[in-house]
Every structure is written in C-alpha cells, then in structure tokens.
Scaffold this motif. Structure first.
Motif, PDB file in Angstrom:
ATOM      1  N   ASN A 219       6.466   1.290  11.340  1.00  0.00           N
ATOM      2  CA  ASN A 219       5.207   1.029  10.632  1.00  0.00           C
ATOM      3  C   ASN A 219       4.039   1.643  11.404  1.00  0.00           C
ATOM      4  O   ASN A 219       3.780   1.259  12.535  1.00  0.00           O
ATOM      5  N   TYR A 220       3.368   2.582  10.762  1.00  0.00           N
ATOM      6  CA  TYR A 220       2.207   3.207  11.398  1.00  0.00           C
ATOM      7  C   TYR A 220       1.031   2.258  11.403  1.00  0.00           C
ATOM      8  O   TYR A 220       0.737   1.639  10.390  1.00  0.00           O
TER       9      TYR A 220
ATOM     10  N   VAL B 157       7.804   7.227   5.590  1.00  0.00           N
ATOM     11  CA  VAL B 157       7.577   7.268   7.035  1.00  0.00           C
ATOM     12  C   VAL B 157       6.636   6.165   7.529  1.00  0.00           C
ATOM     13  O   VAL B 157       6.857   5.604   8.589  1.00  0.00           O
ATOM     14  N   CYS B 158       5.612   5.821   6.758  1.00  0.00           N
ATOM     15  CA  CYS B 158       4.524   5.027   7.333  1.00  0.00           C
ATOM     16  C   CYS B 158       4.722   3.520   7.255  1.00  0.00           C
ATOM     17  O   CYS B 158       4.134   2.776   8.025  1.00  0.00           O
TER      18      CYS B 158
ATOM     19  N   MET C 230       3.678   5.783  17.677  1.00  0.00           N
ATOM     20  CA  MET C 230       4.266   4.571  17.118  1.00  0.00           C
ATOM     21  C   MET C 230       4.285   3.508  18.213  1.00  0.00           C
ATOM     22  O   MET C 230       4.113   3.820  19.392  1.00  0.00           O
TER      23      MET C 230
ATOM     24  N   ARG D 231      -0.287  12.213   0.631  1.00  0.00           N
ATOM     25  CA  ARG D 231      -0.232  12.519   2.064  1.00  0.00           C
ATOM     26  C   ARG D 231      -0.138  14.011   2.334  1.00  0.00           C
ATOM     27  O   ARG D 231      -0.685  14.526   3.302  1.00  0.00           O
TER      28      ARG D 231
ATOM     29  N   HIS E 257       0.817  -1.215   0.000  1.00  0.00           N
ATOM     30  CA  HIS E 257       0.000   0.000   0.000  1.00  0.00           C
ATOM     31  C   HIS E 257       0.848   1.262   0.000  1.00  0.00           C
ATOM     32  O   HIS E 257       2.045   1.213   0.283  1.00  0.00           O
ATOM     33  N   VAL E 258       0.179   2.355  -0.288  1.00  0.00           N
ATOM     34  CA  VAL E 258       0.855   3.641  -0.275  1.00  0.00           C
ATOM     35  C   VAL E 258       0.165   4.519   0.760  1.00  0.00           C
ATOM     36  O   VAL E 258      -1.002   4.859   0.611  1.00  0.00           O
ATOM     37  N   GLY E 259       0.873   4.840   1.811  1.00  0.00           N
ATOM     38  CA  GLY E 259       0.283   5.685   2.850  1.00  0.00           C
ATOM     39  C   GLY E 259       0.838   7.090   2.826  1.00  0.00           C
ATOM     40  O   GLY E 259       0.142   8.050   3.132  1.00  0.00           O
ATOM     41  N   CYS E 260       2.123   7.227   2.492  1.00  0.00           N
ATOM     42  CA  CYS E 260       2.715   8.564   2.596  1.00  0.00           C
ATOM     43  C   CYS E 260       3.617   8.913   1.424  1.00  0.00           C
ATOM     44  O   CYS E 260       3.823  10.086   1.147  1.00  0.00           O
ATOM     45  N   GLU E 261       4.186   7.940   0.772  1.00  0.00           N
ATOM     46  CA  GLU E 261       5.133   8.187  -0.322  1.00  0.00           C
ATOM     47  C   GLU E 261       6.326   9.002   0.097  1.00  0.00           C
ATOM     48  O   GLU E 261       7.027   9.564  -0.743  1.00  0.00           O
ATOM     49  N   HIS E 262       6.567   9.124   1.398  1.00  0.00           N
ATOM     50  CA  HIS E 262       7.827   9.749   1.790  1.00  0.00           C
ATOM     51  C   HIS E 262       8.557   8.976   2.881  1.00  0.00           C
ATOM     52  O   HIS E 262       9.275   9.558   3.686  1.00  0.00           O
TER      53      HIS E 262
ATOM     54  N   ASN F 284      -4.594   5.762   7.549  1.00  0.00           N
ATOM     55  CA  ASN F 284      -3.433   5.206   6.854  1.00  0.00           C
ATOM     56  C   ASN F 284      -3.640   5.230   5.332  1.00  0.00           C
ATOM     57  O   ASN F 284      -2.734   5.560   4.574  1.00  0.00           O
TER      58      ASN F 284
END
Ligand code: FES
Ligand code: FES
Lengths: 165, 798
Positions: free
Chosen positions: A139-140, A47-48, B727, B294, A40-45, B210
């Motif tokens: 992992n968020y 972090v998640c 977290m 995001r 999946h794609v949550g943030c594309e930077h 998310n």
C-alpha cells in the motif's frame, strides 16, 4: 461490443442487484454504481493498494477484480467496516497518531492493517515493526513516510493482544 | 516567546486556558478520512456530468497534419469530439514567464496542441462522453496524421547549433540563465590547500500523488458562472487564471477544493488538460469531469529535478572552506510552466548552494533549456535537494580529502548561531538560523560516537555501514518577492475571517487550504488560542473562493506561518469586538474583561461574567436591549504578509545510517534523524509528520525514483510498477528534534516545515553511501538515484 451481466452480491451487509459491463472492475462498480467512494483509485494496475476491499473475508485489490467475479460474493468496504465498528480502535489510533495526511491511502491501509491484526489477535504474538512494515508494503502512502502508520498499527496490536490475553 | 507579550492575561500564552500553540492536538474532522467519507474531486458526481478522455501524442515532437474524428463522433455515448484549434476559440493560450527572472522566455501554450505536439503525452484531441470508458473507447477511433519531428531530449546538446530549436520564434532552446560571482573565487581556489571537483547528476522524478489530478468544471449558462471543483493548492490563483483565459470576470468563477489526495507542489500549476476541461464545460454548457489515470499522470504531472551540476570546493588543511563554484544545467520540457515558471528551481539552486557556510567566495551559473519531454516545474522543496546535495556532497568530499571528520568540517564553517542577521554570498538574507544548536542536538540524538563504534564493529565483520550528514536551509513563508514582483497574480498575503455564531462557537474562513498537512488544525489552534475558546468550538472553512478571504493557498510551507498568523490576528480582533459587546451588556470596561473557555470573565480573577452564547444571543436576537448607538460586530477579518524579510529561512540537519550490501548493491536504510528549526512549533505532531513525509520523498529521489526516457523522448517507466517509490518495508524509523528560533516578522513566530525533510534526505543518504564505500576504494557516488547497479559500478564489480 460490450456485454452486460446481472449480478447479485452482498455489499456491507446489503443485498445488491447489479447490471454491469463485463469489463467493469469491482472498484469502479463500488464507486460509480453504488457511490461507495471510500475505496479509492490510485493506479488501476494493482500496485498502489488504494482500492483495497474485502471479498468473502479476503483483502483484494478492487481494481484487479471484475465486478462480475463478485456474483454471489460478500463484499466489505471501508464504509462497512466503519459502521460495524470492527476497526474503531484502529481508526482511533490513526487519528490520534496522525497516521494519515491526505487520507487517500487510508481506507486501503486500514483494511490491510486489519488483515494483519486479525491474524494476531486472541493472545497471538504482537507483530514486530518489521512485520508491520512488510505487511503494509503493498500500500503506497505518499504523505506520511509510514513511520506514523507503523506506530498506530503497533499500538493497536499491543492493545488488542493485551485485551485478549 | 513573543506571543506572550500582547496578551492581556498575567499568564503566558501557553498557560492560559485554550492555549493550543505548541500542543500536539489531533486534527479535527479526521474521521471523514478514516471512514472513507471524504470528498475528493475524483468522488464527485454532478447532474448531467460528462467525462472527458484525451487522445495524447505518442510522439515527443510531431506536426499534426490532420485529425479525422468522424468515427469517434459516431461512437456510443459520445457527446463531442473536440480538437485543439476548436478549443482555442474558447480559451486563450498562456506564456509562463515572470519579469523578475531576467531574460526568461517561453512560447504560448494552448489547452490542447494546435498544430504540433511538443511532448509524448500532450493532449491532441478530447472526447467527451457519458462515461469515461466510452470516452476512452472513442479515442481509439480517432485517426491522426502525424509528421514526426526531431525531438530535443539531451540538455547537454540542447544549445548546440546542430540541435533543432523547439520554438523557432524564441531563437534558441535557452529558457533562462543566471550567473553570480561573489568574492574572489579564483584567488580563493588558487590559495586553497585542496580543491575537489565533481559532477552531480539528479534523476528526473515526479510527485506521484496518490490521488491523480482531478477536476470537475461546471459552466452554468443560466447564471453565467463557472464552478470548478479542483484538487488544487491555490484556489484563488486558479480562479484568476480560469477567468482570464476564458474571458470571464473573476466573480464569475468559483473554485472549490475539498479533500485533496496529496499535492507536494504537483497540484499548484496550470495544466493544459485541466484548462481544456473548463473550456469544454463552457463550450458544451454542462459539467465535465477529468481524472487523470495513472499512466497519464506520469507523462503530464509536472516532473522535477533532472539537474546536472558541476561543483567545485576549495578547502584548507585546517578545514576552512575557501570557495564554492557550480555550473547547473537542467532541461524543463517544451514550455516554462504557467504561472510560476520553470526557472524558479534553478534560480533556487543558485541561491542556496553553500548556504549554511560562512564562505564569501561563490560563483554560480545555471542554465535552463527546453526539451521535448514532459514539463518540469516546482515540486516539494524546490531546488533544495539539489543545492543541499551539491553543497553537502562537496563538503564531505573535501573533508575526506583532508582527512577530517565530516562533522568537524561542518562545525568549523557553519555560520555561528550569534552571527545573524547574515547576508550569504549568494545575496540572500538570513534573519536567524541555528546550525550549531541543531548539529549539537542531532549528535546527541543519534549518539554519534556510539554509532561510529557500531560502524567500526560491523566493518570488522564485513558489514559496510555508512553515516551521512546534511545541513540544510529551507525557504518558507514567501512574501511577494517570490511571484508577485514578477507579475504573477499569486497572492502572497492571506486572510482569515472569524465570526462568533449565535451559540458561542467560532467559524474561521481562511485563504489557506488543506491537502493533508493539517492546516485546518493549525488554523483552529491559532484562533482558539487567540480568541479564547476550546478547540472543539472552532470550525474552519477553507478551499472555496466564494467563501474565503483572498489568499495564496498552501504551498512553499506558507500555511502555518502566513495563514496561521492571519488567523491568530483575526482571533484577537474578534476577542476585542466581543469584549466590547460584553462590556456594553455588563456595563463594564472592555479592558477589565477577558475570554476563557468560551466565557467572558474578569481579567485577573477569572470570575465568570457572561457566556459567549449569551453575548451572542443578546447581540443577534435582542440588540434592542443594547445601549443606544452601540453596534456589536461579531465578525473580524485580518490579513497578514511577511514584510521585513522576503522569506523565512529555516534550517536543520539530517543524518542517515545505512548498510550497503557490496555483493548485490542493495542499500538498507537503518535509521534517519532530523533536527529542524521552524520557529514556533504550533503543533509538534503535525510538524514531525511533515518532516517525516518529506524525508521519505527525499529518500525516494535518492534511491528509487527516476523518470526514464529514451533518446526519442519516450518515457520508459510511466507506470507504478516500473517507477519505484518508497514503500514501508524500505523506509527506516525517523527521529525528529527541534530547535526554536521564532521569526520576528510575526507575532506567532512560526516558519514553515514542509520542505525540510525533502531538502536534506538525498544529500545525507549520498554521504552515508560514500562513507560506507570509501574504505573499499569505491568511486564517490554522485548520480541519483543510487541504484544497486550504480553501487556495483562504483565498487568496480560490474
Ligand atoms: S488502484 Fe488498485 S492497486 Fe492501485
Ligand atoms: S496519507 Fe496521503 S497517501 Fe497516505
């Protein structure tokens, strides 16, 4: 303006020939070109952790790696490790413990947890709850509150250690 | 439990075979999520589908003088470039007000800015292209000529005469105001032994689901129908709104919601950029996909909280609370969000402050003002964390002032468990709460005495630990009193249709939806139990307006209490229908029969008579063998809405144990406890996990989450690296316990549990921090989030 490259790689045991833009991330390649939407794609930077996949056996962030970097690589996604049965016990523990709610973080969480558990198998030490918490801290999860995830990973760690000892 | 009485069996509901109420059965169909085979909207691809990217305003407030889109139109892959005025020809604007919030006002909001952008992040132009990347590339070629306008950012000065009015037609920047004065507040304060006053500040935060907001709209001009795949909490509500603003009939719109990657209230609102997607699909006659990235999520997903509450409490030396007074100010962005309004949170704060305590003297004022920042609206536990933190913060400060144990003050003032029904000072009515039973249970679970001893021992070693409590009240199972009476077409009732298929299994179609709470499991448990089949024989269908009964969806903790009751009733109705058919086949009396484990049996002896699959076979394929005049009805539908009480109020209490590092200001959460009373617990595991997830969202608000803006209305931390969420490493283990007071409004007696964790967690962390720091002479901390810097400032170290 945008350059395309031919790449050849192995994804979930299948040889793939791709023709990708240089800027395309691995996770976009998997999702858009191969319709492997389990990552999946949550943030594309970076972090998640929702985009977590394995490249040459290492857990990486699919959004921080380019598809062209994977020329010649072996890539495994949640679909692949589900089909091989590698993490069947972990998936089962997540389901029984309700260690997921919306499930969006789950593929990444499972692969990350498996990374920890694979280090500790064969009579290795069972990770503590703090070890587990620290390991999955990239992992968020916005739904579960983590407690159930730690329970599930811990249960599998104990079971695997028992099996191999 | 009430659910016993209506069942014909001599066994109780919990002893019967197929009794799943109260059992921690695993959720069905989880494998698709654990194997990466779920279908989120962001995964969806349709033939001819194009992607939209938005050019968004870089200014918080600016006039759009001119948009030059000529270069973008020529870019690779671009299908169309559409401005706000062009889109306004396809979709009408909306105004987010409700009539029962007296005086609430807002301005028309368009799908895209027409001549003025009112917050940084508002879409001003859309690019539709073959891929999202191409659409984003083309966005960079659009030239917009802006005239920057003065932004209104500070709620404290939003009503000053010198502050510009964001919507001149409205006269001022006041969205909504409510005042309440109950009992004799001034007299009570004057006669109190002590009065404590302080100001609580709550940071703005956001949901960070998310999976970002995602939508695919597909206008099929051939059959004149719009199909929308959307990660929404309320499919029927969205069906109505899409139809209304596109000028369609409701039956021309179908909303499908499959897997949703988190919602928490974020996905229950009308978003301008999503309305633009349906309009673009209609305009361009093809499927259009939009997935917020995001960075867009941070500046467009609803924000929440951001309250400044002045609070005051009176107390006598014996611990009796004499009066509460609050003044709440909150800024909501440039529009009241449609259709639920952005007034509900402040309204809820007024309703809930002081809630657990039998104190008749209460004065409150809440003001909601417009700002040039992203919109604010309902997020998990609407208003609850504010009301609870204010109430419980004041109670703890008062306890400290008179030198009484915080638990003793609570016990002295909480409504007695046998006092119900009760009308609180704010006017809200409680059917049945259990504050004392919950508190007693919590103290046992945490071993309060031992914990205080541990705290003292640690303190002797220079380790500063704190214990904090928060009693809370949670609003669940909303009736029409929440939105319907205000004119919003948001269904308060929900329905369930159950049918016996030709092999003896059950299909249940329900109006409530799933975003991970486990609603699917709860509905299956209700139907399996009331009809009489094993759980694996039940298939639940949800999230499709073409194929489910009209309903409200899943928000405000309504899925189990309302959707579950409808499913329970539908299962019972189908059982009667099936027994009528079986009786006709067996030439028996329906009353003498029952269904157990998928088999029709003699009631009492449980002797097998005929299987469900055989009943179904005869009714579907050989109805010619049934007696003349008998028509089998193997489908039943029932609806449910709470009628006797406008809401099911639930209650509970939480406790936090934490450690403050007085050198760095870091807070380590050691343990968290929660006892909650959500009435009948249908699935204990799911309830516990809802509470745990909720607690962590509350802890996020208390310790980390904060949408930071500068004075020009620019969000400073709109990415996941700078906007901190909890977290795994920072979160404690959480122990959950229950007290059970079923609501008499339904047979099941289930209330909601989704808000409880979020409602209480920030308050009890605040109280625990202050408990830890009080012996050090620190200034009480009342501004969230409690960052290390603020801790050090409270200690006077920086
Ligand atoms: S999408 Fe890759 S880390 Fe978030
Ligand atoms: S289960 Fe929803 S984000 Fe983890």
């Amino acid at each position: 303006m945008t350059h395309h490259y031919d790449i050849t790689l192995t994804v979930n045991g299948e040889r793939i020939d791709g023709h990708v833009e240089g800027r395309k991330s691995l996770v976009d390649f998997l999702r858009d070109d191969l319709t492997l939407t389990g990552s999946h794609v949550g943030c594309e930077h970076g972090v998640c952790g929702a985009c977590t996949v394995r490249v040459n056996g290492e857990v990486v962030r699919g959004c921080l790696m380019l598809a062209v970097q994977c020329d010649g690589a072996i890539v495994e996604t949640i679909e692949g490790v589900s089909d091989t049965g590698e993490i069947a016990d972990l998936q089962d523990a997540f389901e029984r413990r309700n260690a997921l709610q919306c499930g969006f973080c789950t593929p990444g969480m499972l692969l990350t947890a498996q990374e920890l558990l694979s280090q500790t198998k064969n009579g290795g030490k069972v990770p503590s709850r703090d070890d587990i918490r620290e390991h999955i801290s990239g992992n968020y999860c916005r739904c579960t509150g983590y407690h159930a995830i730690v329970d599930a990973v811990e249960a599998v760690a104990v079971a695997r250690a028992g099996r191999s000892s | 439990m009430k659910i016993v009485s209506d069942l014909p069996s001599p066994l109780t509901a919990l002893d019967r075979p197929n009794s799943y109420i109260g059992r921690a059965v695993p959720r069905p169909n989880l494998k698709r999520l654990t194997q990466g085979r779920a279908q989120y909207v962001s995964d969806l691809v349709l033939p001819r589908m194009a992607h939209v990217a938005y050019l968004r305003s870089p200014f918080a407030h600016a006039r759009i003088k001119h948009i030059d889109k000529s270069e973008a139109e020529k870019a690779r892959g671009v299908i169309a470039v559409v401005t706000g005025p062009e889109l306004a020809k396809v979709i009408t604007p909306w105004v987010g007000v409700l009539t029962h919030l007296k005086g609430i006002k807002s301005a028309p909001q368009y799908a895209m800015a027409v001549d003025r952008a009112c917050w940084q992040g508002e879409a001003v132009c859309a690019v539709v292209a073959r891929t999202r990347a191409e659409a984003e590339d083309a966005c960079e070629l659009i030239q917009v000529d802006y005239e920057e306008l003065t932004p209104v950012t500070d709620p404290e000065t939003a009503l000053d005469a010198s502050t510009p009015v964001i919507h001149p037609d409205l006269g001022d920047n006041l969205t909504f105001e409510r005042s309440l004065d109950a009992g004799e507040v001034d007299k009570a304060f004057a006669q109190s032994d002590a009065v404590v006053e302080t100001t609580f500040i709550f940071g703005r935060h956001t949901g960070v689901t998310n999976e970002p907001r995602s939508i695919v709209a597909d206008w099929n001009t051939g059959d004149q129908r719009l199909t929308v795949y959307q990660g929404t909490q309320a499919p029927h509500m969205m069906q109505n709104l899409f139809a209304k603003h596109l000028g369609l009939e409701e039956h021309q719109v179908r909303v499908i919601t499959k897997d949703v990657g988190g919602s928490f209230g974020v996905k229950v609102h009308t978003y301008a950029d999503e309305m633009a997607v349906v309009a673009l699909s209609k305009l361009l006659k093809r499927p259009i996909k939009f997935v917020a990235d995001r960075l867009e999520s941070f500046v467009t997903d609803i924000h929440a909280r951001d309250h400044r509450v002045k609070g005051k409490i009176g107390i006598n030396k014996d611990g009796t609370i004499t009066a509460f007074e609050i003044d709440d100010l909150t800024g909501i962005g440039p529009y009241s969000v449609y259709p639920r309004t952005s007034g509900i949170e402040a309204n809820q704060v007024v309703n809930l402050v002081g809630g657990p305590y039998a104190c008749p003297n209460y004065r409150a004022r809440a003001r909601v003002v417009f700002q040039n920042k992203n919109v604010m609206c309902q997020y998990r536990a609407v208003g609850h964390p504010i009301a609870t933190a204010v109430t419980e913060g004041l109670v703890d400060l008062a306890a400290a002032k008179i030198g009484m144990d915080p638990i003793e003050v609570r016990k002295k003032n909480l409504y007695a468990d046998d006092a119900y029904p009760v009308t609180a000072a704010s006017g809200i009515k409680f059917e049945k709460l259990s504050h004392h039973a919950a508190t007693d249970k919590l103290l046992r679970m945490m071993d309060y005495k031992a914990l205080r001893a541990n705290q003292a021992a640690a303190r002797a070693n220079g380790i500063h630990r704190g214990i904090g409590f928060a009693s809370f009240i949670e609003v669940t199972n909303p009736s029409a009193a929440f939105y319907g009476v205000g004119g919003a077409r948001i269904s308060a009732q929900d329905g369930a249709t159950v049918k016996l298929d030709a092999t003896g299994a059950i299909f249940c179609h329900t109006g409530v939806s799933e975003q991970g709470q486990g609603a699917e499991a709860v509905i299956a448990q209700c139907v399996a139990s009331s009809f009489g089949v094993s759980l694996d024989k039940v298939r639940v269908i949800m999230g499709d307006t073409d194929n489910t009964p009209y309903g409200g969806g899943t928000w405000a903790s309504r899925a189990a209490g309302i959707g579950g009751e409808a499913a329970w009733q539908a299962g019972k109705a189908l059982r009667e229908n099936v027994l009528a058919a079986a009786a006709s086949i067996l030439q028996a009396k329906p009353d003498d029969l029952d269904i157990n484990n998928g088999v029709v049996v003699d009631k009492g002896t449980a002797k097998e008579r005929i299987t469900l699959s055989e009943v179904a076979r005869i009714c579907y394929f050989r109805p010619d063998t049934l007696p003349p005049g008998f028509q089998a009805e193997l489908v039943a539908t029932r609806h449910y809405v709470p009628r006797n009480w406008p809401f099911s109020f639930t209650n509970g209490i939480q406790a936090s144990y934490l450690e403050v590092d007085v050198d760095t200001g870091f807070i380590k959460l050691l343990k968290h406890w929660c006892v909650e009373d959500c009435g009948t617990v249908i699935n204990p595991q799911l309830v516990d996990e809802q509470i745990r997830g909720g607690i962590v969202q509350g802890l996020g608000g208390a310790l980390f989450e904060n949408c930071l803006y500068d004075e020009r209305g620019q969000m400073l931390n709109g990415n996941m690296a700078d906007y901190l969420v909890p977290m795994a490493m920072e979160m404690p283990d959480m122990e959950i316990g229950h007290v059970v007071s079923p609501t008499a409004d339904s047979e099941l007696g289930a209330k909601g549990a989704g808000e409880a964790g979020t409602a209480g967690a920030p308050a009890c962390v605040m109280n625990a921090i202050n408990d830890a720091l009080r012996p050090l002479g620190a200034t009480p901390m009342t501004e969230m989030p409690f960052t290390p810097g603020r801790v050090l400032r409270a200690l006077g170290r920086v």
